[in-house]
Design a protein around this motif. Structure first.
Motif, PDB file in Angstrom:
ATOM      1  N   GLY A 110     -27.072  10.462  -2.248  1.00  0.00           N
ATOM      2  CA  GLY A 110     -27.336   9.370  -1.322  1.00  0.00           C
ATOM      3  C   GLY A 110     -26.151   8.478  -1.018  1.00  0.00           C
ATOM      4  N   HIS A 111     -24.925   8.985  -1.213  1.00  0.00           N
ATOM      5  CA  HIS A 111     -23.757   8.169  -0.899  1.00  0.00           C
ATOM      6  C   HIS A 111     -23.485   8.256   0.602  1.00  0.00           C
ATOM      7  CE1 HIS A 111     -22.774   7.427  -5.091  1.00  0.00           C
ATOM      8  NE2 HIS A 111     -22.996   8.708  -5.327  1.00  0.00           N
ATOM      9  N   PRO A 112     -23.298   7.107   1.276  1.00  0.00           N
ATOM     10  CA  PRO A 112     -23.145   7.119   2.736  1.00  0.00           C
ATOM     11  C   PRO A 112     -21.804   7.685   3.182  1.00  0.00           C
ATOM     12  CG  PRO A 112     -22.806   4.906   1.889  1.00  0.00           C
ATOM     13  CD  PRO A 112     -23.234   5.745   0.720  1.00  0.00           C
ATOM     14  N   LEU A 113     -21.862   8.469   4.232  1.00  0.00           N
ATOM     15  CA  LEU A 113     -20.655   8.958   4.885  1.00  0.00           C
ATOM     16  C   LEU A 113     -20.557   8.384   6.291  1.00  0.00           C
ATOM     17  CD1 LEU A 113     -18.251  10.834   4.326  1.00  0.00           C
ATOM     18  CD2 LEU A 113     -19.558  12.685   5.367  1.00  0.00           C
ATOM     19  N   VAL A 114     -21.714   8.252   6.947  1.00  0.00           N
ATOM     20  CA  VAL A 114     -21.790   7.603   8.261  1.00  0.00           C
ATOM     21  C   VAL A 114     -23.040   6.740   8.277  1.00  0.00           C
ATOM     22  CG1 VAL A 114     -22.011   7.923  10.749  1.00  0.00           C
ATOM     23  CG2 VAL A 114     -20.623   9.517   9.417  1.00  0.00           C
ATOM     24  N   ILE A 115     -22.868   5.499   8.647  1.00  0.00           N
ATOM     25  CA  ILE A 115     -23.995   4.590   8.875  1.00  0.00           C
ATOM     26  C   ILE A 115     -23.809   3.978  10.261  1.00  0.00           C
ATOM     27  CG2 ILE A 115     -25.210   2.500   8.160  1.00  0.00           C
ATOM     28  CD1 ILE A 115     -25.613   4.711   6.217  1.00  0.00           C
ATOM     29  N   GLY A 116     -24.595   4.460  11.214  1.00  0.00           N
ATOM     30  CA  GLY A 116     -24.467   3.939  12.568  1.00  0.00           C
ATOM     31  C   GLY A 116     -23.087   4.189  13.141  1.00  0.00           C
ATOM     32  N   GLU A 117     -22.407   3.118  13.499  1.00  0.00           N
ATOM     33  CA  GLU A 117     -21.084   3.216  14.100  1.00  0.00           C
ATOM     34  C   GLU A 117     -19.972   3.137  13.064  1.00  0.00           C
ATOM     35  OE1 GLU A 117     -20.624   0.484  17.344  1.00  0.00           O
ATOM     36  OE2 GLU A 117     -22.725   0.625  17.924  1.00  0.00           O
ATOM     37  N   THR A 118     -20.336   3.106  11.780  1.00  0.00           N
ATOM     38  CA  THR A 118     -19.346   2.967  10.701  1.00  0.00           C
ATOM     39  C   THR A 118     -19.244   4.268   9.927  1.00  0.00           C
ATOM     40  OG1 THR A 118     -19.870   0.626  10.465  1.00  0.00           O
ATOM     41  CG2 THR A 118     -18.692   1.668   8.646  1.00  0.00           C
ATOM     42  N   SER A 119     -18.023   4.740   9.738  1.00  0.00           N
ATOM     43  CA  SER A 119     -17.785   5.927   8.916  1.00  0.00           C
ATOM     44  C   SER A 119     -17.088   5.506   7.634  1.00  0.00           C
ATOM     45  CB  SER A 119     -16.928   6.949   9.670  1.00  0.00           C
ATOM     46  OG  SER A 119     -15.643   6.427   9.946  1.00  0.00           O
ATOM     47  N   TYR A 120     -17.459   6.146   6.536  1.00  0.00           N
ATOM     48  CA  TYR A 120     -16.858   5.901   5.228  1.00  0.00           C
ATOM     49  C   TYR A 120     -15.858   7.009   4.927  1.00  0.00           C
ATOM     50  CZ  TYR A 120     -20.597   2.497   4.447  1.00  0.00           C
ATOM     51  OH  TYR A 120     -21.438   1.417   4.542  1.00  0.00           O
ATOM     52  N   GLU A 121     -14.820   6.665   4.198  1.00  0.00           N
ATOM     53  CA  GLU A 121     -13.755   7.635   3.919  1.00  0.00           C
ATOM     54  C   GLU A 121     -13.982   8.314   2.575  1.00  0.00           C
ATOM     55  OE1 GLU A 121      -8.880   7.885   3.345  1.00  0.00           O
ATOM     56  OE2 GLU A 121      -9.844   5.980   3.854  1.00  0.00           O
ATOM     57  N   MET A 122     -13.974   9.638   2.608  1.00  0.00           N
ATOM     58  CA  MET A 122     -14.015  10.410   1.362  1.00  0.00           C
ATOM     59  C   MET A 122     -12.584  10.652   0.897  1.00  0.00           C
ATOM     60  SD  MET A 122     -15.612  14.225   0.616  1.00  0.00           S
ATOM     61  CE  MET A 122     -17.319  13.689   0.681  1.00  0.00           C
ATOM     62  N   THR A 123     -12.356  10.556  -0.391  1.00  0.00           N
ATOM     63  CA  THR A 123     -11.017  10.769  -0.945  1.00  0.00           C
ATOM     64  C   THR A 123     -11.100  11.766  -2.099  1.00  0.00           C
ATOM     65  OG1 THR A 123     -11.214   8.940  -2.528  1.00  0.00           O
ATOM     66  CG2 THR A 123     -10.283   8.443  -0.353  1.00  0.00           C
ATOM     67  N   MET A 124     -10.015  12.473  -2.304  1.00  0.00           N
ATOM     68  CA  MET A 124      -9.888  13.342  -3.469  1.00  0.00           C
ATOM     69  C   MET A 124      -8.989  12.648  -4.480  1.00  0.00           C
ATOM     70  SD  MET A 124      -8.460  17.256  -3.913  1.00  0.00           S
ATOM     71  CE  MET A 124      -6.728  16.730  -3.896  1.00  0.00           C
ATOM     72  N   MET A 125      -9.536  12.369  -5.662  1.00  0.00           N
ATOM     73  CA  MET A 125      -8.791  11.703  -6.716  1.00  0.00           C
ATOM     74  C   MET A 125      -8.383  12.735  -7.761  1.00  0.00           C
ATOM     75  SD  MET A 125     -11.444   8.487  -7.057  1.00  0.00           S
ATOM     76  CE  MET A 125     -10.397   7.522  -8.137  1.00  0.00           C
ATOM     77  N   ARG A 126      -7.347  12.429  -8.511  1.00  0.00           N
ATOM     78  CA  ARG A 126      -6.872  13.323  -9.571  1.00  0.00           C
ATOM     79  C   ARG A 126      -6.942  12.582 -10.904  1.00  0.00           C
ATOM     80  NH1 ARG A 126      -3.736  17.339  -6.814  1.00  0.00           N
ATOM     81  NH2 ARG A 126      -3.428  18.399  -8.811  1.00  0.00           N
ATOM     82  N   GLY A 127      -7.476  13.263 -11.914  1.00  0.00           N
ATOM     83  CA  GLY A 127      -7.511  12.680 -13.247  1.00  0.00           C
ATOM     84  C   GLY A 127      -8.544  11.587 -13.389  1.00  0.00           C
ATOM     85  N   ALA A 128      -8.155  10.486 -14.051  1.00  0.00           N
ATOM     86  CA  ALA A 128      -9.054   9.362 -14.304  1.00  0.00           C
ATOM     87  C   ALA A 128      -9.470   8.724 -12.967  1.00  0.00           C
ATOM     88  CB  ALA A 128      -8.358   8.335 -15.200  1.00  0.00           C
ATOM     89  N   PRO A 129     -10.659   8.112 -12.927  1.00  0.00           N
ATOM     90  CA  PRO A 129     -11.602   7.922 -14.039  1.00  0.00           C
ATOM     91  C   PRO A 129     -12.555   9.085 -14.258  1.00  0.00           C
ATOM     92  CG  PRO A 129     -12.405   6.758 -12.119  1.00  0.00           C
ATOM     93  CD  PRO A 129     -11.080   7.358 -11.717  1.00  0.00           C
ATOM     94  N   ALA A 130     -12.707   9.973 -13.275  1.00  0.00           N
ATOM     95  CA  ALA A 130     -13.697  11.050 -13.404  1.00  0.00           C
ATOM     96  C   ALA A 130     -13.264  12.106 -14.418  1.00  0.00           C
ATOM     97  CB  ALA A 130     -13.947  11.694 -12.046  1.00  0.00           C
TER      98      ALA A 130
END
Length: 616
Positions: free
Chosen positions: A231-251
């Motif tokens: 349920g993490h938003p990627l697009v809400i109406g006219e707003t888009s959220y940015e997905m990023t690829m992280m390396r290492g911490a914290p995940a």
């Protein structure tokens, strides 16, 4: 009279509009994601004229597209699953080809290494044969490293693919948000929507699902809200959220190279880390699954083989003496036991795989001088002495070869201490005919055609599992005898260079159970502490090959099934909302005739009007 003109004009307009819609359908027959459109019309509100309600022609109220929301959702789901399995299949096929290749795999080189040791056992003083063992060891370590290099290429390729896919996700999200804004501004309500923009948005959503599985919710105003994962938003109406690829911490704190996904919160530097296990489809999910489970599993298995093999060979090497009769001081391979400790302390599969990747990179031959190879045993047996000096022995027992056997556990294996000296007591008629003066039990080694008369015993002590010694006995004396066992000192009289006992024990590593089975779990690739070692190197490698082959087959079957399902859904959608040129050609004729008929109505009205004028 004017009513007839109005009715005719409305018919002309309706036929022309229908021709426009039909022409638009024909023009977009090859447009991806296009849904066939149709003109919706109804009879105009009639007018009361005394004798009843007279018709006023036709009204046009919408141009709608043939759209099935359930079918579109099904198409998105199957697209995501098919794309995910396609990514997994490509990577697993590369891994499968690597480890099953007779030329690139490990089996042939392991056999070649042990064969060279067997050759050296026949001529332990040969420098050429000793060099052959070292060369075969270098070839084996090189193969481990080259396989790891190939696996690193697969791993880095998957990470690059994830990064590229994340950029694609962000691009599609921005376009969907922009189309949301356009659609809401052009929507006239009551079904008067910009159909072509709706098609473009649905096509973007489908393209997005090739990268990552999404959940789409249509809002009351017609805008799309797009969510990923839990349920993490990627697009809400006219707003888009940015997905990023992280390396290492914290995940992934235990592996600074391991990728993870996150959604950045607008206007902040904060990001919400996504649980990769909850991303159910798309090429990103396929790459993450292969990376986190399959590549990590194979690298961990190969790393464990390198660590256990090098450790076993080094511990057995330490129990022998070199060509000069001196205790071995140079290990055969680089010491990788620290990486075993790192893997044991890791709490995630990524941490285990990181430790084993590092071990594979550093797996190398440490011994350089052929003479340093400890082919001879580090202990020796002396001459038999009668227990009762007054007795005349009826023949003396002889221990032709004696050697220490390294523990399979990571414990140290010191050579037999010089004092107090160990003695083996020969007792005629006993089975076996020996006992150790320390009170331990001597048990016969499993007999074979080449091991007749071989016995072993264990010295209990502080070492895990004790200290193991094996020896070969010859002779049939009639009286009790005592045979001393002492460490070799390096004296020239010991002729240690002619002994091959320690080398033979090194060669037996090939069949010893060095490896504990890899857990059948996605939460760890490392066996529990104290897990039973049940397989030798060859059988364990076979298990790894079997795992990859099984995974490849399962994924390929799933890919084939999903591709078939995808084609079926596409055909269903095409039959429902696709453009049929035959049908549209018939519509052209029908609407053309309707246009001509409406023109005839106007012509008739014109003639009636002219007749009325002529009456005047």
């Amino acid at each position: 009279m004017s009513a007839i003109f109005g009715i005719g004009i409305s018919g002309l307009n309706a036929a022309r509009a229908a021709l426009d819609v039909t022409s638009h359908n024909i023009s977009n027959v090859n447009t991806d994601g296009y849904h066939r459109q149709r003109l919706s019309q109804s009879a105009a509100t009639p007018q009361f004229v005394g004798y009843g309600y007279a018709g006023r022609g036709v009204d046009l109220y919408a141009v709608s597209r043939l759209y099935d929301g359930f079918m579109e959702e099904q198409l998105q789901s199957v697209t995501a699953a098919s794309s995910g399995f396609q990514t997994q299949a490509a990577a697993l096929t590369n891994i499968d080809n690597l480890i099953t290749d007779g030329n690139a795999g490990l089996s042939n080189l392991m056999q070649g290494f042990y064969a060279s040791m067997q050759t050296l056992s026949q001529q332990p003083a040969s420098i050429a044969a000793r060099q052959s063992v070292i060369s075969q060891a270098e070839a084996l370590s090189g193969r481990f490293q080259s396989m790891n290099t190939r696996l690193e290429e697969v791993r880095n390729g998957l990470i690059t693919e994830i990064g590229t896919s994340v950029e694609g996700v962000n691009s599609y999200a921005k376009q969907i948000a922009a189309l949301n804004a356009q659609i809401i501004s052009l929507n006239q309500g009551e079904g008067r929507a910009p159909n072509d923009l709706l098609d473009q948005r649905d096509e973007l959503v489908q393209s997005l699902n090739k990268l990552v599985k999404t959940d789409v919710v249509e809002q009351f105003d017609g805008m799309y809200s797009v969510f990923v994962g839990q349920g993490h938003p990627l697009v809400i109406g006219e707003t888009s959220y940015e997905m990023t690829m992280m390396r290492g911490a914290p995940a992934q704190p235990e592996d600074p190279e391991a990728p993870s996904l996150a959604i950045k919160l607008p206007g902040t530097n904060n990001a919400v880390v996504l649980n990769s296990q909850l991303i159910a489809g798309g090429s990103i999910a396929g790459a993450m699954t292969t990376l986190n489970y399959d590549v990590a599993r194979v690298q961990t298995d190969l790393g464990r083989m390198a660590v256990e093999f090098s450790d076993a060979m080094n511990r057995q090497q330490a129990l022998g003496v070199d060509l000069n009769g001196q205790p071995a001081t140079t290990p055969m391979f680089a010491d990788l036991t620290a990486f075993r400790t790192s893997a044991e302390n890791a709490t995630t599969p990524a941490g285990e795989a990181k430790a084993m990747r590092d071990a594979l990179r550093r797996f190398a031959v440490a011994i350089q001088e052929p003479a340093q190879l400890a082919a001879a045993s580090g202990i020796q047996a002396g001459a038999a002495v009668p227990v009762n000096p007054a007795e005349v022995p009826g023949g003396k027992p002889s221990i032709s070869s004696i050697w220490q056997v390294s523990n399979l556990s990571p414990a140290d294996n010191p050579v037999l201490p010089a004092a107090p000296a160990l003695a083996l007591n020969y007792i005629p008629g006993n089975t076996p005919p020996f006992e150790a003066d320390f009170g331990g039990t001597i048990v016969p080694v499993t007999q074979s055609a080449t091991q007749a008369g071989v016995y072993e015993f264990t010295i209990p002590g502080p070492l895990p599992g004790g200290q193991h010694i094996a020896f070969k006995f010859e002779g049939q004396p009639a009286t009790a005898q005592t045979i001393p066992v002492t460490p070799r000192t390096g004296a020239a009289s010991e002729s240690a260079q002619l002994d091959n006992a320690n080398l033979l024990e090194m060669a037996r590593v090939q069949t010893r159970p060095l490896m504990a089975a890899t857990p059948n779990s996605t939460t760890t690739f490392w066996p529990a502490t104290g897990a039973a070692r049940t397989g030798n190197l060859q059988s364990f490698y076979g298990q790894t090959v079997s795992y990859v082959g099984s995974r490849t087959n399962v994924v390929q079957v799933s890919q084939t099934a999903q591709e078939a399902a995808l084609q079926e859904v596409k055909l269903k959608r095409e039959s429902f909302s696709g453009v049929n040129l035959d049908e549209e050609a018939a519509n052209l004729i029908r609407y053309q005739q309707a246009y001509q008929a409406s023109s005839k109505v106007i012509q008739t009205a014109q003639e009636m009007f002219r007749s009325l004028l002529d009456l005047r």
